[in-house]
Design a protein around this motif. Sequence first.
Motif, PDB file in Angstrom:
ATOM      1  N   ALA A   1      10.857 -11.617 -46.139  1.00  0.00           N
ATOM      2  CA  ALA A   1       9.959 -10.835 -45.281  1.00  0.00           C
ATOM      3  C   ALA A   1      10.505 -10.830 -43.862  1.00  0.00           C
ATOM      4  CB  ALA A   1       8.557 -11.436 -45.310  1.00  0.00           C
ATOM      5  N   GLU A   2      11.211  -9.793 -43.513  1.00  0.00           N
ATOM      6  CA  GLU A   2      11.810  -9.671 -42.182  1.00  0.00           C
ATOM      7  C   GLU A   2      11.992  -8.195 -41.872  1.00  0.00           C
ATOM      8  OE1 GLU A   2      16.468 -10.094 -43.610  1.00  0.00           O
ATOM      9  OE2 GLU A   2      15.480 -11.796 -42.657  1.00  0.00           O
ATOM     10  N   PRO A   3      12.179  -7.836 -40.613  1.00  0.00           N
ATOM     11  CA  PRO A   3      12.344  -6.422 -40.270  1.00  0.00           C
ATOM     12  C   PRO A   3      13.555  -5.807 -40.969  1.00  0.00           C
ATOM     13  CG  PRO A   3      11.911  -7.730 -38.311  1.00  0.00           C
ATOM     14  CD  PRO A   3      12.151  -8.703 -39.429  1.00  0.00           C
ATOM     15  N   PHE A   4      13.385  -4.558 -41.387  1.00  0.00           N
ATOM     16  CA  PHE A   4      14.469  -3.823 -42.030  1.00  0.00           C
ATOM     17  C   PHE A   4      14.534  -2.436 -41.416  1.00  0.00           C
ATOM     18  CE2 PHE A   4      15.634  -0.503 -45.038  1.00  0.00           C
ATOM     19  CZ  PHE A   4      16.908  -0.894 -45.389  1.00  0.00           C
TER      20      PHE A   4
ATOM     21  N   ASP B   1      12.030   1.964 -41.073  1.00  0.00           N
ATOM     22  CA  ASP B   1      12.001   0.843 -40.135  1.00  0.00           C
ATOM     23  C   ASP B   1      10.708   0.091 -40.416  1.00  0.00           C
ATOM     24  OD1 ASP B   1      12.154  -0.969 -38.090  1.00  0.00           O
ATOM     25  OD2 ASP B   1      12.315   0.495 -36.475  1.00  0.00           O
ATOM     26  N   ILE B   2      10.763  -0.851 -41.375  1.00  0.00           N
ATOM     27  CA  ILE B   2       9.558  -1.523 -41.846  1.00  0.00           C
ATOM     28  C   ILE B   2       9.856  -2.999 -42.092  1.00  0.00           C
ATOM     29  CG2 ILE B   2       8.620   0.550 -42.939  1.00  0.00           C
ATOM     30  CD1 ILE B   2       9.572  -0.526 -45.623  1.00  0.00           C
ATOM     31  N   GLU B   3       8.812  -3.757 -42.422  1.00  0.00           N
ATOM     32  CA  GLU B   3       8.976  -5.140 -42.847  1.00  0.00           C
ATOM     33  C   GLU B   3       9.442  -5.164 -44.292  1.00  0.00           C
ATOM     34  OE1 GLU B   3       8.427  -8.277 -41.373  1.00  0.00           O
ATOM     35  OE2 GLU B   3       8.450  -7.197 -39.475  1.00  0.00           O
ATOM     36  N   ALA B   4      10.481  -5.928 -44.571  1.00  0.00           N
ATOM     37  CA  ALA B   4      10.987  -6.056 -45.936  1.00  0.00           C
ATOM     38  C   ALA B   4      10.245  -7.159 -46.668  1.00  0.00           C
ATOM     39  CB  ALA B   4      12.486  -6.359 -45.914  1.00  0.00           C
ATOM     40  N   GLY B   5      10.203  -7.037 -47.993  1.00  0.00           N
ATOM     41  CA  GLY B   5       9.680  -8.116 -48.813  1.00  0.00           C
ATOM     42  C   GLY B   5       8.244  -7.965 -49.244  1.00  0.00           C
TER      43      GLY B   5
ATOM     44  N   VAL C   1       4.254  -1.841 -47.831  1.00  0.00           N
ATOM     45  CA  VAL C   1       3.708  -1.339 -46.572  1.00  0.00           C
ATOM     46  C   VAL C   1       2.905  -0.084 -46.904  1.00  0.00           C
ATOM     47  CG1 VAL C   1       4.224  -0.489 -44.264  1.00  0.00           C
ATOM     48  CG2 VAL C   1       5.685  -2.247 -45.306  1.00  0.00           C
TER      49      VAL C   1
ATOM     50  N   GLU D   1       8.248  -0.291 -50.142  1.00  0.00           N
ATOM     51  CA  GLU D   1       8.596  -1.704 -50.260  1.00  0.00           C
ATOM     52  C   GLU D   1      10.113  -1.839 -50.361  1.00  0.00           C
ATOM     53  OE1 GLU D   1       7.672  -5.674 -53.002  1.00  0.00           O
ATOM     54  OE2 GLU D   1       6.936  -3.703 -53.622  1.00  0.00           O
TER      55      GLU D   1
END
Length: 295
Positions: A18-21, A161-165, A168, A190
């Motif tokens: 879970a980190e920015p992607f 440009d979203i949170e990975a893992g 959303v 996702e």
Amino acid sequence: MKPWILAAALGAAAPAAAEPFAAPVDLPDGATWTLQATRSRTHDPASSRPSSEAATSYRLTLRRRDGRPDVLIVQPSEGGLWGYAAVKGPIEVEVDESLAPTGLPDWPSLRTKIEAVIRETAPGPYIDDAAAAVTSPMSADVASRVFFPELALASIGQNLDIEAGAPVPYEDQLPNPLGGPPITSLAAFEVTSVDSDHAVVRWRQAFDPQSAARSITQAMNRLVKDLAPDQATKFAEASKGMGVERNDECLSRIERKTGLSVETRCSTVIRVTAEGKSQTRTDVWTITQSLPKTP
């Protein structure tokens, strides 16, 4: 098609933390590449409609334009525009940052060509009116998605440009190509895996059934009233209780250097219920994009 089957087919790497992607589309003016798409369509066993398969290939050239939407120059293969072989290219399609189609600068001319194809390939007592009725409600932005579905599907996982893992979620209002109120949908992105070269993005979307039924019923009532007014009352009564369900899912394999989806696999399942009977249609798409050549 099950998500894990799609993931395996795309060669997914280990689950992402879970980190920015972010994977922006990074292509210069004049970049060119090839998009190839295949679509298989099946109907439920109760339907008399046959299954079908279709394929197309486009040569794409990106044109960057200061102060105006960028444009993809679409050159169809010898088969012409998808579903309308007599419509040849090149065709300009306005696109956003993800290269999703957003407009057709020459929509009036393209619409005239498409209507001519409809008249030539489906003769009948109402065909002149039907050809115009199908296209006249469409704005240029809606038409760009209706007539270039492979561009829209290929762009789904691009420029995120979203949170990975983790999923959303978001809610959207989708235009009905035939007119009528917008259709509410619930969707989610996702990022399921990331490595140094590629990322895999899953996208899911489902229509709100009541919103879809209301919009499509109103649009069809208008069409029947325009084309066969003597049948309008009968159709309005028959359409009471109509239900429409639609579920979409795509997996995109993103090449991180360019931001392009080099492989996109999608499935769409549509179920329509009317007069106590249901019919289901399933479309499965496979779309590939070659790595671009730059000037």
